[in-house]
Design an enzyme around this catalytic site. Structure first.
Site, PDB file in Angstrom:
ATOM      1  N   ARG A  59     -59.268 -17.452   8.821  1.00 56.38           N
ATOM      2  CA  ARG A  59     -60.063 -18.594   8.422  1.00 56.38           C
ATOM      3  C   ARG A  59     -60.855 -19.061   9.621  1.00 56.38           C
ATOM      4  O   ARG A  59     -60.286 -19.382  10.652  1.00 56.38           O
ATOM      5  CB  ARG A  59     -59.094 -19.679   7.956  1.00 56.38           C
ATOM      6  CG  ARG A  59     -59.657 -20.635   6.980  1.00 56.38           C
ATOM      7  CD  ARG A  59     -58.554 -21.490   6.425  1.00 56.38           C
ATOM      8  NE  ARG A  59     -57.899 -22.307   7.432  1.00 56.38           N
ATOM      9  CZ  ARG A  59     -57.402 -23.510   7.190  1.00 56.38           C
ATOM     10  NH1 ARG A  59     -57.477 -24.013   5.991  1.00 56.38           N
ATOM     11  NH2 ARG A  59     -56.817 -24.195   8.134  1.00 56.38           N
ATOM     12  N   THR A  68     -65.825 -23.451   9.958  1.00 59.23           N
ATOM     13  CA  THR A  68     -66.292 -23.558   8.564  1.00 59.23           C
ATOM     14  C   THR A  68     -65.137 -23.551   7.565  1.00 59.23           C
ATOM     15  O   THR A  68     -65.325 -23.906   6.402  1.00 59.23           O
ATOM     16  CB  THR A  68     -67.207 -22.364   8.221  1.00 59.23           C
ATOM     17  OG1 THR A  68     -66.407 -21.165   8.299  1.00 59.23           O
ATOM     18  CG2 THR A  68     -68.367 -22.243   9.191  1.00 59.23           C
ATOM     19  N   ASP A 107     -48.951 -23.943  11.370  1.00 59.71           N
ATOM     20  CA  ASP A 107     -49.627 -22.659  11.257  1.00 59.71           C
ATOM     21  C   ASP A 107     -48.592 -21.565  11.007  1.00 59.71           C
ATOM     22  O   ASP A 107     -47.809 -21.212  11.890  1.00 59.71           O
ATOM     23  CB  ASP A 107     -50.410 -22.365  12.545  1.00 59.71           C
ATOM     24  CG  ASP A 107     -51.314 -21.150  12.374  1.00 59.71           C
ATOM     25  OD1 ASP A 107     -50.794 -20.070  12.014  1.00 59.71           O
ATOM     26  OD2 ASP A 107     -52.526 -21.273  12.578  1.00 59.71           O
ATOM     27  N   ASP A 123     -48.706 -18.337  13.326  1.00 53.00           N
ATOM     28  CA  ASP A 123     -48.241 -18.600  14.694  1.00 53.00           C
ATOM     29  C   ASP A 123     -46.727 -18.805  14.737  1.00 53.00           C
ATOM     30  O   ASP A 123     -46.051 -18.304  15.640  1.00 53.00           O
ATOM     31  CB  ASP A 123     -48.946 -19.843  15.258  1.00 53.00           C
ATOM     32  CG  ASP A 123     -50.369 -19.532  15.689  1.00 53.00           C
ATOM     33  OD1 ASP A 123     -50.677 -18.344  15.906  1.00 53.00           O
ATOM     34  OD2 ASP A 123     -51.174 -20.467  15.803  1.00 53.00           O
TER      35      ASP A 123
HETATM   36  C1  PRP Z   1     -53.678 -18.967   7.153  1.00 55.25           C
HETATM   37  C2  PRP Z   1     -52.772 -18.652   5.973  1.00 55.25           C
HETATM   38  C3  PRP Z   1     -53.755 -18.295   4.898  1.00 55.25           C
HETATM   39  C4  PRP Z   1     -54.909 -19.213   5.196  1.00 55.25           C
HETATM   40  C5  PRP Z   1     -54.863 -20.374   4.245  1.00 55.25           C
HETATM   41  O1  PRP Z   1     -54.115 -17.824   7.761  1.00 55.25           O
HETATM   42  O2  PRP Z   1     -51.840 -17.646   6.236  1.00 55.25           O
HETATM   43  O3  PRP Z   1     -54.169 -16.943   4.927  1.00 55.25           O
HETATM   44  O4  PRP Z   1     -54.735 -19.694   6.527  1.00 55.25           O
HETATM   45  O5  PRP Z   1     -55.967 -21.188   4.379  1.00 55.25           O
HETATM   46  P1  PRP Z   1     -57.072 -21.333   3.251  1.00 55.25           P
HETATM   47  O6  PRP Z   1     -56.333 -21.485   1.948  1.00 55.25           O
HETATM   48  O7  PRP Z   1     -57.804 -22.575   3.646  1.00 55.25           O
HETATM   49  O8  PRP Z   1     -57.949 -20.118   3.273  1.00 55.25           O
HETATM   50  P2  PRP Z   1     -55.068 -17.848   9.063  1.00 55.25           P
HETATM   51  O9  PRP Z   1     -56.493 -17.862   8.644  1.00 55.25           O
HETATM   52  O10 PRP Z   1     -54.609 -18.936   9.970  1.00 55.25           O
HETATM   53  O11 PRP Z   1     -54.827 -16.422   9.703  1.00 55.25           O
HETATM   54  P3  PRP Z   1     -53.480 -15.819  10.367  1.00 55.25           P
HETATM   55  O12 PRP Z   1     -52.454 -15.657   9.246  1.00 55.25           O
HETATM   56  O13 PRP Z   1     -53.921 -14.523  10.917  1.00 55.25           O
HETATM   57  O14 PRP Z   1     -53.003 -16.789  11.409  1.00 55.25           O
HETATM   58  N1  URA Z   2     -52.947 -22.096   7.379  1.00 56.66           N
HETATM   59  C1  URA Z   2     -51.694 -22.375   7.829  1.00 56.66           C
HETATM   60  O1  URA Z   2     -51.036 -21.505   8.418  1.00 56.66           O
HETATM   61  N2  URA Z   2     -51.211 -23.603   7.628  1.00 56.66           N
HETATM   62  C2  URA Z   2     -51.899 -24.558   6.981  1.00 56.66           C
HETATM   63  O2  URA Z   2     -51.382 -25.674   6.802  1.00 56.66           O
HETATM   64  C3  URA Z   2     -53.193 -24.248   6.524  1.00 56.66           C
HETATM   65  C4  URA Z   2     -53.697 -23.009   6.730  1.00 56.66           C
END
Ligand code: PRP
Ligand code: URA
Length: 209
Positions: free
Chosen positions: A104, A108, A200, A203
């Site tokens: 994400r 944006t 997160d 993480d």
């Molecule tokens: C997080 C989560 C989802 C997304 C949710 O991933 O695991 O994929 O955010 O957010 P949204 O519903 O607003 O799209 P992230 O983009 O942080 O990537 P990562 O899992 O690689 O840390």
């Molecule tokens: N992605 C995450 O990992 N946590 C949130 O709360 C939103 C997006």
């Protein structure tokens, strides 16, 4: 409109509370996510069709039932969706696994695709998209759109925590996709994080922060 199944079994609620706790470290966080995913798999697979077979027990021949029909495909959204795969595979070890890489954009909040590898026969399978967090819904909706473009039309979404905004977005974009979730939280904050959420997920799962 797609169905929303909130799976608030006491075991799931208990384990999810432990995951939300900011003092819970990566090892325990990973184990809890795996355990909850396994518990959710039990419900998500409830509608799988079965067929009759004959089995010879030590006592006699018996007519019993085994799973039939479409095979399963698990599609974790990288990274955090990976943490849900093993728990489900414990119950359905024959499932194939495809991966969709999305992150994400922090400004944006729009999803950016960087990887996609699906099973060769994905369109013949019942696909279960996995991501613990359904925040704006942008990532899940985009992942489902990619899969549909590959000709797949039998799709479910399994998440741990959803914000009302994300649930609405997926239901609007993909009314044919049923959503299974452990908890519906209050809202999103200004950075697009779920409140109260668990922070997160990627993480915390991989210890990257
Ligand atoms: C997080 C989560 C989802 C997304 C949710 O991933 O695991 O994929 O955010 O957010 P949204 O519903 O607003 O799209 P992230 O983009 O942080 O990537 P990562 O899992 O690689 O840390
Ligand atoms: N992605 C995450 O990992 N946590 C949130 O709360 C939103 C997006």
């Amino acid at each position: 409109m797609s169905n929303l199944y909130v799976m608030d079994h006491p075991l799931i609620q208990h384990k999810l509370s432990l995951m939300r706790d900011k003092e819970t470290g990566s090892k325990e966080f990973r184990e809890l996510l795996e355990e909850i995913s396994m518990l959710m798999a039990y419900e998500v697979t409830r509608t799988l069709p079965t067929k009759e077979v004959e089995v010879e027990t030590p006592i006699c021949r018996a007519k019993t039932r085994v799973i039939s029909g479409r095979k399963l495909g698990l599609i974790p959204i990288l990274r955090a969706g990976l943490g849900m795969v093993d728990g489900i595979m414990t119950l359905v070890p024959a499932a194939k696994v495809g991966h969709i890489g999305l992150y994400r954009d922090p400004q944006t909040l729009e999803p950016v695709e960087y990887y996609c590898k699906l099973p060769v026969d994905a369109e013949e399978r019942e696909l279960i998209v996995l991501d613990p967090m359904l925040a704006t819904g942008g990532s899940a909706s985009a992942a489902i759109s990619f899969i549909k473009k590959r000709g797949c039309n039998n799709i479910k979404l399994v998440c741990l925590i959803g914000a009302p905004e994300g649930i609405k977005r997926v239901q609007k974009d993909h009314p044919d996709v049923d959503i299974y979730i452990a908890a519906v939280d209050e809202k999103l904050n200004d950075h697009g994080y779920i409140v109260p959420g668990l922070g997160d997920a990627g993480d915390r799962l991989f210890g990257t922060k």
